[in-house]
Design a protein around this motif. Structure first.
Motif, PDB file in Angstrom:
ATOM      1  N   GLY A  46      35.495   5.291   1.372  1.00  8.63           N
ATOM      2  CA  GLY A  46      36.775   5.251   0.807  1.00  8.63           C
ATOM      3  C   GLY A  46      37.831   4.881   1.785  1.00  8.63           C
ATOM      4  N   VAL A  47      37.647   5.724   3.104  1.00  9.36           N
ATOM      5  CA  VAL A  47      38.906   5.568   3.948  1.00  9.36           C
ATOM      6  C   VAL A  47      38.766   4.030   4.542  1.00  9.36           C
ATOM      7  N   ASN A  48      37.856   3.580   4.347  1.00  5.40           N
ATOM      8  CA  ASN A  48      37.601   1.834   5.062  1.00  5.40           C
ATOM      9  C   ASN A  48      38.230   1.133   4.121  1.00  5.40           C
ATOM     10  N   MET A  71      40.558  13.006   3.744  1.00  2.00           N
ATOM     11  CA  MET A  71      39.498  12.712   4.665  1.00  2.00           C
ATOM     12  C   MET A  71      39.158  14.042   5.601  1.00  2.00           C
ATOM     13  N   LYS A  72      40.286  14.531   6.066  1.00  2.86           N
ATOM     14  CA  LYS A  72      40.216  15.634   7.004  1.00  2.86           C
ATOM     15  C   LYS A  72      39.969  16.896   6.154  1.00  2.86           C
ATOM     16  N   SER A  73      40.464  16.948   4.749  1.00  2.00           N
ATOM     17  CA  SER A  73      39.784  18.161   4.241  1.00  2.00           C
ATOM     18  C   SER A  73      38.403  18.180   4.034  1.00  2.00           C
ATOM     19  N   GLY A 108      37.439  10.258  13.258  1.00  2.00           N
ATOM     20  CA  GLY A 108      36.324   9.742  13.825  1.00  2.00           C
ATOM     21  C   GLY A 108      36.073  10.710  15.218  1.00  2.00           C
ATOM     22  N   LYS A 109      37.121  10.923  15.934  1.00  2.00           N
ATOM     23  CA  LYS A 109      36.711  11.737  17.006  1.00  2.00           C
ATOM     24  C   LYS A 109      36.232  13.159  16.780  1.00  2.00           C
ATOM     25  N   THR A 110      37.160  13.838  15.673  1.00  2.00           N
ATOM     26  CA  THR A 110      36.418  15.030  15.453  1.00  2.00           C
ATOM     27  C   THR A 110      35.017  15.071  14.800  1.00  2.00           C
TER      28      THR A 110
HETATM   29 CO1  B1M Z   1      45.746   3.962  11.026  1.00  2.10          CO
HETATM   30  N1  B1M Z   1      45.288   2.280  11.602  1.00  2.10           N
HETATM   31  N2  B1M Z   1      47.478   3.689  11.897  1.00  2.10           N
HETATM   32  N3  B1M Z   1      46.134   6.093  10.386  1.00  2.10           N
HETATM   33  N4  B1M Z   1      44.098   3.948  10.095  1.00  2.10           N
HETATM   34  C1  B1M Z   1      44.028   2.052  11.300  1.00  2.10           C
HETATM   35  C2  B1M Z   1      43.051   2.547  12.771  1.00  2.10           C
HETATM   36  C3  B1M Z   1      43.795   0.250  10.920  1.00  2.10           C
HETATM   37  C4  B1M Z   1      42.775  -0.519  11.361  1.00  2.10           C
HETATM   38  C5  B1M Z   1      44.442  -0.020   9.473  1.00  2.10           C
HETATM   39  C6  B1M Z   1      44.374  -1.215   9.231  1.00  2.10           C
HETATM   40  O1  B1M Z   1      45.357  -1.800   9.591  1.00  2.10           O
HETATM   41  N5  B1M Z   1      43.329  -1.939   8.740  1.00  2.10           N
HETATM   42  C7  B1M Z   1      45.222  -0.107  11.968  1.00  2.10           C
HETATM   43  C8  B1M Z   1      44.802  -0.388  13.387  1.00  2.10           C
HETATM   44  C9  B1M Z   1      45.139  -1.841  13.647  1.00  2.10           C
HETATM   45  C10 B1M Z   1      44.826  -2.372  14.984  1.00  2.10           C
HETATM   46  O2  B1M Z   1      45.204  -1.546  15.937  1.00  2.10           O
HETATM   47  N6  B1M Z   1      43.965  -3.458  15.196  1.00  2.10           N
HETATM   48  C11 B1M Z   1      45.688   1.215  11.931  1.00  2.10           C
HETATM   49  C12 B1M Z   1      47.458   1.465  12.034  1.00  2.10           C
HETATM   50  C13 B1M Z   1      48.158  -0.094  12.118  1.00  2.10           C
HETATM   51  C14 B1M Z   1      48.132   2.407  12.081  1.00  2.10           C
HETATM   52  C15 B1M Z   1      49.655   2.868  12.304  1.00  2.10           C
HETATM   53  C16 B1M Z   1      50.202   1.923  13.570  1.00  2.10           C
HETATM   54  C17 B1M Z   1      50.445   2.528  11.046  1.00  2.10           C
HETATM   55  C18 B1M Z   1      51.939   2.495  11.116  1.00  2.10           C
HETATM   56  O3  B1M Z   1      52.363   3.727  11.323  1.00  2.10           O
HETATM   57  N7  B1M Z   1      52.419   1.560  10.790  1.00  2.10           N
HETATM   58  C19 B1M Z   1      49.711   4.386  12.459  1.00  2.10           C
HETATM   59  C20 B1M Z   1      49.390   4.444  14.096  1.00  2.10           C
HETATM   60  C21 B1M Z   1      49.673   5.921  14.432  1.00  2.10           C
HETATM   61  C22 B1M Z   1      49.423   6.435  15.836  1.00  2.10           C
HETATM   62  O4  B1M Z   1      48.081   6.581  16.249  1.00  2.10           O
HETATM   63  N8  B1M Z   1      50.267   6.076  16.807  1.00  2.10           N
HETATM   64  C23 B1M Z   1      48.424   4.604  11.805  1.00  2.10           C
HETATM   65  C24 B1M Z   1      48.135   6.050  11.302  1.00  2.10           C
HETATM   66  C25 B1M Z   1      47.352   6.384  10.567  1.00  2.10           C
HETATM   67  C26 B1M Z   1      47.384   7.924   9.830  1.00  2.10           C
HETATM   68  C27 B1M Z   1      48.039   8.958  10.569  1.00  2.10           C
HETATM   69  C28 B1M Z   1      48.163   7.567   8.679  1.00  2.10           C
HETATM   70  C29 B1M Z   1      45.917   7.851   9.368  1.00  2.10           C
HETATM   71  C30 B1M Z   1      45.121   8.956  10.543  1.00  2.10           C
HETATM   72  C31 B1M Z   1      44.940  10.366  10.122  1.00  2.10           C
HETATM   73  C32 B1M Z   1      44.025  11.274  10.946  1.00  2.10           C
HETATM   74  O5  B1M Z   1      43.439  10.905  11.597  1.00  2.10           O
HETATM   75  N9  B1M Z   1      44.640  12.486  10.844  1.00  2.10           N
HETATM   76  C33 B1M Z   1      45.244   6.647   9.637  1.00  2.10           C
HETATM   77  C34 B1M Z   1      44.005   6.144   8.959  1.00  2.10           C
HETATM   78  C35 B1M Z   1      43.518   7.195   8.003  1.00  2.10           C
HETATM   79  C36 B1M Z   1      43.435   4.868   9.353  1.00  2.10           C
HETATM   80  C37 B1M Z   1      42.176   4.315   8.903  1.00  2.10           C
HETATM   81  C38 B1M Z   1      42.389   3.771   7.353  1.00  2.10           C
HETATM   82  C39 B1M Z   1      40.926   5.047   8.995  1.00  2.10           C
HETATM   83  C40 B1M Z   1      40.625   5.742  10.255  1.00  2.10           C
HETATM   84  C41 B1M Z   1      39.404   6.885  10.075  1.00  2.10           C
HETATM   85  O6  B1M Z   1      39.878   8.052  10.047  1.00  2.10           O
HETATM   86  N10 B1M Z   1      38.179   6.183   9.847  1.00  2.10           N
HETATM   87  C42 B1M Z   1      41.883   3.130   9.786  1.00  2.10           C
HETATM   88  C43 B1M Z   1      41.487   1.751   9.122  1.00  2.10           C
HETATM   89  C44 B1M Z   1      39.786   1.884   9.608  1.00  2.10           C
HETATM   90  O7  B1M Z   1      39.502   2.408  10.751  1.00  2.10           O
HETATM   91  N11 B1M Z   1      39.155   1.534   8.728  1.00  2.10           N
HETATM   92  C45 B1M Z   1      43.323   2.950  10.421  1.00  2.10           C
HETATM   93  C46 B1M Z   1      37.019   7.103   9.587  1.00  2.10           C
HETATM   94  C47 B1M Z   1      36.341   7.624  10.739  1.00  2.10           C
HETATM   95  C48 B1M Z   1      35.166   8.408  10.266  1.00  2.10           C
HETATM   96  O8  B1M Z   1      36.157   6.406  11.400  1.00  2.10           O
HETATM   97  O9  B1M Z   1      37.794   6.579  13.199  1.00  2.10           O
HETATM   98  O10 B1M Z   1      36.608   4.485  13.225  1.00  2.10           O
HETATM   99  P1  B1M Z   1      36.585   5.958  12.998  1.00  2.10           P
HETATM  100  O11 B1M Z   1      35.494   6.615  13.756  1.00  2.10           O
HETATM  101  C49 B1M Z   1      33.953   6.256  13.776  1.00  2.10           C
HETATM  102  C50 B1M Z   1      33.671   5.297  14.988  1.00  2.10           C
HETATM  103  O12 B1M Z   1      34.687   4.677  15.337  1.00  2.10           O
HETATM  104  C51 B1M Z   1      32.940   6.037  16.010  1.00  2.10           C
HETATM  105  O13 B1M Z   1      32.235   7.064  15.279  1.00  2.10           O
HETATM  106  C52 B1M Z   1      33.236   7.657  14.226  1.00  2.10           C
HETATM  107  C53 B1M Z   1      32.312   8.032  13.285  1.00  2.10           C
HETATM  108  O14 B1M Z   1      31.294   7.189  12.600  1.00  2.10           O
HETATM  109  N12 B1M Z   1      33.905   6.728  16.955  1.00  2.10           N
HETATM  110  C54 B1M Z   1      33.193   6.981  18.228  1.00  2.10           C
HETATM  111  C55 B1M Z   1      35.255   7.099  16.974  1.00  2.10           C
HETATM  112  N13 B1M Z   1      35.376   7.780  18.119  1.00  2.10           N
HETATM  113  C56 B1M Z   1      34.390   7.303  18.738  1.00  2.10           C
HETATM  114  C57 B1M Z   1      34.204   8.158  20.155  1.00  2.10           C
HETATM  115  C58 B1M Z   1      33.136   7.807  20.609  1.00  2.10           C
HETATM  116  C59 B1M Z   1      31.805   7.232  20.069  1.00  2.10           C
HETATM  117  C60 B1M Z   1      31.941   6.816  18.913  1.00  2.10           C
HETATM  118  O15 B1M Z   1      32.633   8.468  22.055  1.00  2.10           O
HETATM  119  C61 B1M Z   1      33.451   9.256  22.873  1.00  2.10           C
END
Ligand code: B1M
Length: 218
Positions: A46-48, A71-73, A108-110
């Motif tokens: 869903g989040v993807n 997602m956090k909840s 993801g970090k959590t």
């Molecule tokens: Co943001 N966001 N976001 N966001 N967000 C992304 C990352 C983005 C890809 C969305 C998009 O445009 N498609 C995009 C980044 C683009 C880029 O840089 N190329 C983006 C953007 C642009 C932004 C803002 C700039 C938006 C804005 O303000 N205009 C802003 C930035 C704020 C900031 O950080 N300064 C922002 C804000 C937010 C929210 C706060 C609204 C929210 C986060 C809520 C929160 O975390 N409490 C949010 C969300 C939810 C996302 C998406 C939709 C989902 C992220 C997530 O939680 N995924 C994300 C799109 C996406 O990634 N599909 C997006 C689920 C999670 C389980 O996966 O974190 O990848 P992930 O972790 C995975 C792996 O990566 C790996 O294991 C995990 C589990 O399998 N992994 C590790 C992660 N950390 C690891 C560490 C390790 C090893 C593996 O070792 C230490």
């Protein structure tokens, strides 16, 4: 049956409905579904989808925030179950974990932290937006074996390199190993910044961490 539940889980995140997400997480627990499967096949799907829609301008920041909250909840509900996956055991190593400076993505970090904790690591999760000096300071304070850094933005992944450079400057590697991850992190980036390990997901992160402390077989 499980598939239908996974679809509902994904939809609850797309709808940004924390209440429903929690109810579905509770249903998964009651049905004995592996919490990690519920996360990866249900909620993460869903989040993807929300992330994809956001990147093409089909949804906006409020929806992204709501999806993140839902997602956090869901994760908070499933976390005790994740912890149960790992039974009481010797501490495999100490990990200081953080999302890098300028980046507030925490989900993801959590998840990585929960999985490492469940697998026998002592995890010091510093939270999000953590500068290099805080991360390194904590690693020294707790005598960490591993620093784990998550970065979700292409603009913040460079912070991972800064921490590595600082560790090298202080002569703290290879004593402290560095693992990196996050959606934009690739093998190329991992090689470029000379980290010690990287993983695309939480399960892989546990494997890498075990290897780093010489406990690959546990
Ligand atoms: Co943001 N966001 N976001 N966001 N967000 C992304 C990352 C983005 C890809 C969305 C998009 O445009 N498609 C995009 C980044 C683009 C880029 O840089 N190329 C983006 C953007 C642009 C932004 C803002 C700039 C938006 C804005 O303000 N205009 C802003 C930035 C704020 C900031 O950080 N300064 C922002 C804000 C937010 C929210 C706060 C609204 C929210 C986060 C809520 C929160 O975390 N409490 C949010 C969300 C939810 C996302 C998406 C939709 C989902 C992220 C997530 O939680 N995924 C994300 C799109 C996406 O990634 N599909 C997006 C689920 C999670 C389980 O996966 O974190 O990848 P992930 O972790 C995975 C792996 O990566 C790996 O294991 C995990 C589990 O399998 N992994 C590790 C992660 N950390 C690891 C560490 C390790 C090893 C593996 O070792 C230490």
């Amino acid at each position: 049956m499980a598939n239908e539940l996974f679809q509902k889980m994904a939809q609850s995140i797309i709808d940004g409905d924390s209440e429903v997400a929690v109810e579905l997480a509770e249903q998964a627990i009651a049905q004995g579904i592996d919490p990690l499967e519920a996360i990866s096949n249900g909620f993460v799907t869903g989040v993807n989808k929300v992330g994809e829609a956001f990147s093409v301008g089909d949804v906006f920041l409020p929806e992204l925030v709501m999806a993140g909250d839902a997602m956090k909840s869901a994760l908070a509900t499933l976390e005790p179950e994740l912890k149960k996956l790992g039974s009481a055991r010797e501490i495999l190593g100490r990990v200081v974990l953080a999302t890098v400076e300028g980046d507030i993505h925490e989900i993801g970090k959590t998840l990585v932290g929960s999985m490492l904790g469940a697998s026998g690591f002592e995890v010091y999760d510093l939270g999000v937006d953590q500068p290099a000096e805080k991360i390194i300071g904590k690693a020294l304070e707790v005598n960490a074996d591993i620093i784990g850094m998550s970065a979700l933005l292409t603009t913040t992944m460079v912070r991972q390199r800064e921490v590595i450079e600082e560790l090298d400057k202080e002569g703290l590697r290879p004593r402290i190993k560095v693992m990196i991850g996050g959606a934009p992190i690739t093998r190329d980036w991992f090689e470029k910044i000379k980290a010690d390990g990287y993983s695309e997901d939480a399960v892989g992160a546990v494997k890498i961490a075990k290897g780093m402390v010489g406990k690959a077989d546990q």
